[in-house]
Scaffold this active site. Structure first.
Site, mmCIF file in Angstrom:
data_model
loop_
_atom_site.group_PDB
_atom_site.id
_atom_site.type_symbol
_atom_site.label_atom_id
_atom_site.label_comp_id
_atom_site.label_asym_id
_atom_site.label_seq_id
_atom_site.Cartn_x
_atom_site.Cartn_y
_atom_site.Cartn_z
ATOM 1 N N HIS A 70 0.814 -1.215 0.000
ATOM 2 C CA HIS A 70 0.000 0.000 0.000
ATOM 3 C C HIS A 70 0.851 1.269 0.000
ATOM 4 O O HIS A 70 0.430 2.295 -0.532
ATOM 5 C CB HIS A 70 -0.945 0.000 1.207
ATOM 6 C CG HIS A 70 -2.178 -0.809 0.994
ATOM 7 N ND1 HIS A 70 -3.420 -0.254 0.793
ATOM 8 C CD2 HIS A 70 -2.365 -2.150 0.938
ATOM 9 C CE1 HIS A 70 -4.322 -1.205 0.624
ATOM 10 N NE2 HIS A 70 -3.700 -2.376 0.710
ATOM 11 N N ASP A 71 2.022 1.213 0.597
ATOM 12 C CA ASP A 71 2.881 2.392 0.603
ATOM 13 C C ASP A 71 3.581 2.579 -0.735
ATOM 14 O O ASP A 71 3.561 3.671 -1.315
ATOM 15 C CB ASP A 71 3.926 2.283 1.725
ATOM 16 C CG ASP A 71 4.762 3.549 1.858
ATOM 17 O OD1 ASP A 71 4.172 4.656 1.874
ATOM 18 O OD2 ASP A 71 5.990 3.451 1.956
ATOM 19 N N VAL A 74 1.671 3.548 -4.210
ATOM 20 C CA VAL A 74 1.131 4.901 -4.282
ATOM 21 C C VAL A 74 2.273 5.905 -4.349
ATOM 22 O O VAL A 74 2.865 6.261 -3.333
ATOM 23 C CB VAL A 74 0.230 5.214 -3.068
ATOM 24 C CG1 VAL A 74 -0.330 6.627 -3.159
ATOM 25 C CG2 VAL A 74 -0.918 4.211 -2.977
ATOM 26 N N ASP A 78 7.759 5.726 0.505
ATOM 27 C CA ASP A 78 8.185 6.880 1.291
ATOM 28 C C ASP A 78 7.469 7.011 2.634
ATOM 29 O O ASP A 78 7.532 8.066 3.272
ATOM 30 C CB ASP A 78 7.952 8.162 0.476
ATOM 31 C CG ASP A 78 6.490 8.312 0.036
ATOM 32 O OD1 ASP A 78 5.637 7.518 0.489
ATOM 33 O OD2 ASP A 78 6.200 9.223 -0.762
ATOM 34 N N SER A 80 4.466 7.455 3.276
ATOM 35 C CA SER A 80 3.331 8.388 3.292
ATOM 36 C C SER A 80 2.098 7.718 3.884
ATOM 37 O O SER A 80 1.252 8.369 4.498
ATOM 38 C CB SER A 80 3.033 8.900 1.879
ATOM 39 O OG SER A 80 2.695 7.830 1.009
ATOM 40 N N PRO A 166 -4.976 -1.251 -7.053
ATOM 41 C CA PRO A 166 -6.022 -2.001 -7.765
ATOM 42 C C PRO A 166 -7.133 -2.462 -6.829
ATOM 43 O O PRO A 166 -6.888 -2.802 -5.672
ATOM 44 C CB PRO A 166 -5.261 -3.201 -8.346
ATOM 45 C CG PRO A 166 -3.834 -2.747 -8.407
ATOM 46 C CD PRO A 166 -3.647 -1.838 -7.232
ATOM 47 N N HIS A 196 -1.637 -13.100 -1.323
ATOM 48 C CA HIS A 196 -2.997 -13.434 -0.887
ATOM 49 C C HIS A 196 -3.065 -14.837 -0.274
ATOM 50 O O HIS A 196 -4.126 -15.273 0.153
ATOM 51 C CB HIS A 196 -3.972 -13.341 -2.068
ATOM 52 C CG HIS A 196 -4.274 -11.938 -2.485
ATOM 53 N ND1 HIS A 196 -5.063 -11.639 -3.577
ATOM 54 C CD2 HIS A 196 -3.911 -10.746 -1.943
ATOM 55 C CE1 HIS A 196 -5.149 -10.317 -3.695
ATOM 56 N NE2 HIS A 196 -4.460 -9.759 -2.719
ATOM 57 N N SER A 197 -1.939 -15.542 -0.259
ATOM 58 C CA SER A 197 -1.937 -16.864 0.366
ATOM 59 C C SER A 197 -1.983 -16.752 1.888
ATOM 60 O O SER A 197 -2.204 -17.744 2.585
ATOM 61 C CB SER A 197 -0.699 -17.662 -0.058
ATOM 62 O OG SER A 197 0.482 -17.061 0.439
ATOM 63 N N ASP A 246 -6.456 -18.709 2.428
ATOM 64 C CA ASP A 246 -6.020 -20.082 2.155
ATOM 65 C C ASP A 246 -6.315 -20.912 3.400
ATOM 66 O O ASP A 246 -5.766 -20.664 4.471
ATOM 67 C CB ASP A 246 -4.525 -20.069 1.831
ATOM 68 C CG ASP A 246 -3.916 -21.454 1.724
ATOM 69 O OD1 ASP A 246 -4.669 -22.447 1.797
ATOM 70 O OD2 ASP A 246 -2.686 -21.543 1.567
#
Length: 328
Positions: A70-71, A74, A78, A80, A166, A196-197, A246
């Site tokens: 997520h950092d 975007v 850094d 943020s 996404p 995602h596992s 999972d």
């Protein structure tokens, strides 16, 4: 004539060299063992804090991996993401894309340990990257040689989060395009989604595949299980209603994720799409067949992600508290 031409080309190369060096400066400022002199124990301190937190709260390891994604996707790696809403800054954590993220408070624990050893030396951005690296190992994933030397942003990018991260309902084409824009190819994208596992998904993000009718791409028995986990078409976002990504190895980063996809047991829409798109389906099959291959590609993709457009030199700062920009 040939001598003059060769001299001309040599002169052009010398003129071009400073421009090329300037272009690659941001990448080259990141290096292995960046803190070797300024804070020799920095990476070990982060590692020990990550282990200690994992032993107390196992889900922190998953949080570190999600923080990195997520950092870094975007705008820049850094930190943020860690900024709170204060003094004109709008936290990226307010975005719907940050739904379900937690354990930010434990970043403060790691930062305080570093500040006690080396005040104002180790960036929050490097904490995000190195805690993810160490968290991945605790989750049974590969050890990644990660460079350091990132600086922290002086602002947040809430307005860019929606377009940068996404959505689980996005088409595979748009997801591939987004990752390609930061230098990660289709193979790397398939490997990164292998994160995602581990972890879990709230029912809010699942029910569209179950109600009013079951998504035909879901295995019927798996759909029945998911309905048991998510019995209402409109679940309360505040309620603890979720399904593990999972069920077999829920806290191990392994290729069980891809094996499940081939059995039509992909939890999110974007997961299952990996098997139907010819650009990605071959990689799904290869990773399902070979855990070592998956780990190699996962390590490569995580490293590329961690080096996305870092702030270096005077572009950023070293925050004293990861939640706030420094006051000068």
């Amino acid at each position: 004539m040939a001598i003059k031409s060769r001299h001309c080309c040599t002169s052009f190369i010398f003129l071009l060299l400073p421009l090329l060096l300037q272009f690659y400066s941001a990448k080259s400022d990141l290096q292995l063992n960046y803190y070797a002199r300024s804070c020799p124990n920095a990476e070990e301190i982060i590692k020990q804090q990550v282990i200690k937190l994992y032993n107390k709260h196992g889900n922190t390891a998953v949080s570190w991996v999600r923080n990195l994604f997520h950092d870094c996707i975007v705008k820049s790696c850094d930190a943020s993401l860690l900024l709170e809403t204060v003094n004109g800054i709008e936290s990226e954590q307010k975005s719907d894309r940050s739904f379900g993220m937690r354990n930010f408070k434990y970043v403060k624990t790691i930062k305080e340990a570093l500040e006690a050893e080396c005040p104002m030396t180790v960036s929050c951005a490097d904490i995000v990257s190195l805690s993810a690296r160490d968290g991945i190992v605790l989750l049974g994933g590969p050890r990644i040689e990660m460079k350091t030397g990132r600086k922290d942003s002086k602002g947040s990018y809430l307005w860019e989060v929606e377009n940068s991260i996404p959505n689980h309902n996005d088409s595979i084409k748009s997801v591939l395009s987004r990752f390609q824009s930061i230098g990660i190819d289709a193979q790397g994208t398939v490997a990164l989604l292998g994160a995602h596992s581990v972890g879990r998904v709230h029912c809010v993000n699942l029910v569209h595949r179950l109600y009013p009718t079951v998504d035909p791409t879901l295995d019927p028995d798996y759909a029945k299980y998911l309905k048991g986990r998510c019995p209402l078409p409109h679940p309360n976002p505040e309620a603890v209603l979720y399904s593990r990504n999972d069920r077999e190895t829920p806290m191990i980063i392994d290729n069980m994720y891809y094996k499940n996809l081939l059995k039509h047991k992909g939890l999110l829409m974007i997961d299952q799409q990996l098997t139907s798109d010819p650009t990605t389906s071959t990689f799904v099959e290869k990773m399902a067949a070979d855990n070592g291959y998956f780990h190699d590609q996962f390590a490569r993709a995580v490293m590329l992600l961690s080096e996305n457009n870092p702030l270096t030199g005077d572009e950023g700062e070293i925050r004293k508290d990861c939640r706030y920009v420094n006051t000068h």
